[in-house]
Enzyme design. Structure first.
Site, PDB file in Angstrom:
ATOM      1  N   GLN A 205       0.866  -1.176   0.000  1.00 46.20           N
ATOM      2  CA  GLN A 205       0.000   0.000   0.000  1.00 46.20           C
ATOM      3  C   GLN A 205       0.908   1.233   0.000  1.00 46.20           C
ATOM      4  O   GLN A 205       1.562   1.537   1.001  1.00 46.20           O
ATOM      5  CB  GLN A 205      -0.907  -0.020   1.216  1.00 46.20           C
ATOM      6  CG  GLN A 205      -1.729  -1.309   1.349  1.00 46.20           C
ATOM      7  CD  GLN A 205      -2.782  -1.454   0.276  1.00 46.20           C
ATOM      8  OE1 GLN A 205      -3.769  -0.719   0.239  1.00 46.20           O
ATOM      9  NE2 GLN A 205      -2.599  -2.419  -0.617  1.00 46.20           N
ATOM     10  N   ARG A 225      -4.381   4.121   4.559  1.00 45.64           N
ATOM     11  CA  ARG A 225      -3.749   4.884   3.481  1.00 45.64           C
ATOM     12  C   ARG A 225      -4.127   4.287   2.128  1.00 45.64           C
ATOM     13  O   ARG A 225      -4.561   3.135   2.031  1.00 45.64           O
ATOM     14  CB  ARG A 225      -2.237   4.901   3.645  1.00 45.64           C
ATOM     15  CG  ARG A 225      -1.504   3.573   3.469  1.00 45.64           C
ATOM     16  CD  ARG A 225      -0.006   3.790   3.659  1.00 45.64           C
ATOM     17  NE  ARG A 225       0.796   2.598   3.437  1.00 45.64           N
ATOM     18  CZ  ARG A 225       1.222   1.773   4.391  1.00 45.64           C
ATOM     19  NH1 ARG A 225       0.883   2.001   5.647  1.00 45.64           N
ATOM     20  NH2 ARG A 225       1.980   0.732   4.092  1.00 45.64           N
ATOM     21  N   ALA A 246     -11.713   2.718   4.342  1.00 45.02           N
ATOM     22  CA  ALA A 246     -10.729   1.883   3.654  1.00 45.02           C
ATOM     23  C   ALA A 246      -9.901   2.692   2.659  1.00 45.02           C
ATOM     24  O   ALA A 246     -10.115   3.892   2.445  1.00 45.02           O
ATOM     25  CB  ALA A 246     -11.438   0.723   2.952  1.00 45.02           C
ATOM     26  N   HIS A 247      -8.951   2.000   2.023  1.00 42.18           N
ATOM     27  CA  HIS A 247      -8.002   2.696   1.157  1.00 42.18           C
ATOM     28  C   HIS A 247      -8.663   3.312  -0.068  1.00 42.18           C
ATOM     29  O   HIS A 247      -9.607   2.792  -0.629  1.00 42.18           O
ATOM     30  CB  HIS A 247      -6.848   1.775   0.747  1.00 42.18           C
ATOM     31  CG  HIS A 247      -7.252   0.541  -0.001  1.00 42.18           C
ATOM     32  ND1 HIS A 247      -6.421  -0.529  -0.143  1.00 42.18           N
ATOM     33  CD2 HIS A 247      -8.383   0.204  -0.646  1.00 42.18           C
ATOM     34  CE1 HIS A 247      -7.011  -1.464  -0.844  1.00 42.18           C
ATOM     35  NE2 HIS A 247      -8.201  -1.046  -1.167  1.00 42.18           N
ATOM     36  N   ASN A 248      -8.127   4.489  -0.424  1.00 41.98           N
ATOM     37  CA  ASN A 248      -8.550   5.235  -1.612  1.00 41.98           C
ATOM     38  C   ASN A 248      -9.968   5.791  -1.536  1.00 41.98           C
ATOM     39  O   ASN A 248     -10.502   6.269  -2.551  1.00 41.98           O
ATOM     40  CB  ASN A 248      -8.398   4.400  -2.888  1.00 41.98           C
ATOM     41  CG  ASN A 248      -6.954   4.093  -3.203  1.00 41.98           C
ATOM     42  OD1 ASN A 248      -6.483   2.988  -2.925  1.00 41.98           O
ATOM     43  ND2 ASN A 248      -6.230   5.042  -3.759  1.00 41.98           N
TER      44      ASN A 248
END
Length: 338
Positions: A205, A225, A246-248
């Protein structure tokens, strides 16, 4: 390119080295000396990058690669335009992960001191006992850090922030007047995994977290991240305890999320959206500005702006009320006949 404040550059590496490391095969062995400096997603891969493609629906995107190499399944090689630098493997995403680990490494705390001498603290920062601040971190004037707070290398925290006990912050850029409550974790790796020849592997990540001015993050909440880009939470958004972003994810301004809300990866949430407790949103969806998501709702489709959705699966409130009333009448009718 991953942000150098948070990730160390370990490159370059040749295509031949990456092929050997990942178990891939060069489509053209003559390109083995080509040098790769970084990994990138397919849509942002340029000269010196290596990317991957595993979804045949995106084969047309190979035409846009500008001097980048690509991990690709052998059966898709003949669909690539001439001259492309291809590494052939049955597991493109796992091979890309191996390349990413060769080319980039997360920066870790360097040195034995709790407050690294290369960090920068403006006048008026208050440090409680047990605070750890990594190299290259910057803390703004008037910010207060409670006992046990960990600020990772390269992290920027703005002015007049409040960071609660045992909060852990890494890979993050944080604005002014942000409140992060006790036990929150900002910037840990999001959940990314792919099947490889030896089993499931973690996907690196390589992104960041951006918390804009006035954001509140509740106790024991987690903001992951980005996988490559940023996870962003907009100005004045308020997140309750025990929430997972969560990511993004891109969360707009002036949103609220009650406890146990979960927002899956790459979801885009407009301004002024409200999530009731235990609401859940599937990945890669859009929730329009001003929408309201009811408590315990499970969202599997895009939600138009301004609408109120609830239920499992979530649907517009009026529809859910009609269906619930109809079901109640039918169930009641059967019982009376019995």
């Amino acid at each position: 390119m991953p942000d150098p404040r948070f990730f160390e550059d370990l490159g370059p590496a040749t295509l031949a080295e990456l092929a050997s490391l990942s178990g891939a095969r060069l489509a053209d062995p003559a390109g083995g000396d080509h040098r790769i400096s970084h990994v990138a997603p397919l849509e942002g891969a340029g000269v010196g990058a290596v990317t991957f493609l595993s979804d045949p629906k995106r084969l047309a995107d190979l035409a846009d690669l500008d001097g980048a190499a690509c991990f690709l399944k052998p059966e898709h090689a003949d669909r690539a335009p001439p001259g492309r630098l291809l590494l052939l493997t049955s597991h493109p995403q796992a091979a890309w992960a191996a390349a990413a680990q060769r080319l980039h490494a997360p920066r870790r705390h360097d040195g034995a001191q709790h407050v690294h001498p290369d960090s920068e603290l403006e006048e008026g920062v208050t440090l409680s006992p047990g605070v750890t601040i990594g190299q290259g971190a910057r803390i703004g004037r008037g910010t207060w850090l409670a006992p046990g707070v960990v600020i990772g290398p390269g992290v920027t925290v703005g002015r007049d922030c409040r960071i609660g006990a045992n909060a852990v912050i890494g890979f993050a850029l944080i604005g002014d007047r942000v409140s992060i409550h006790a036990g929150a974790v900002i910037g840990e790796a999001g959940f990314g995994a792919a099947g490889g020849p030896a089993g499931v592997v973690d996907l690196p990540q390589l992104g960041r977290v951006v918390l804009q001015d006035g954001v509140t993050i509740g106790a024991n909440s987690c903001v992951d991240r980005g996988a490559f880009g940023d996870t962003t939470i907009g100005e004045n958004t308020k997140i309750d305890n025990l929430v997972h972003v969560a990511h993004n994810v891109r969360l707009g301004r002036n949103c609220v999320a009650a406890a146990f809300t979960g927002i899956s990866g790459s979801t885009v949430v407009g301004d002024g959206v409200a999530f009731g407790g235990k609401a859940g949103v599937a990945d890669h969806l859009t929730v329009g500005a001003g929408a309201q998501i009811g408590a315990s709702a499970s969202v599997f489709k895009d939600v138009p702006a301004g609408e109120t959705w609830t239920g499992f699966p979530a649907r517009p409130l009026k529809r859910w009320l009609r269906e619930t009333a109809w079901l109640s009448r039918k169930a009641g009718g059967r019982e009376s006949k019995g």
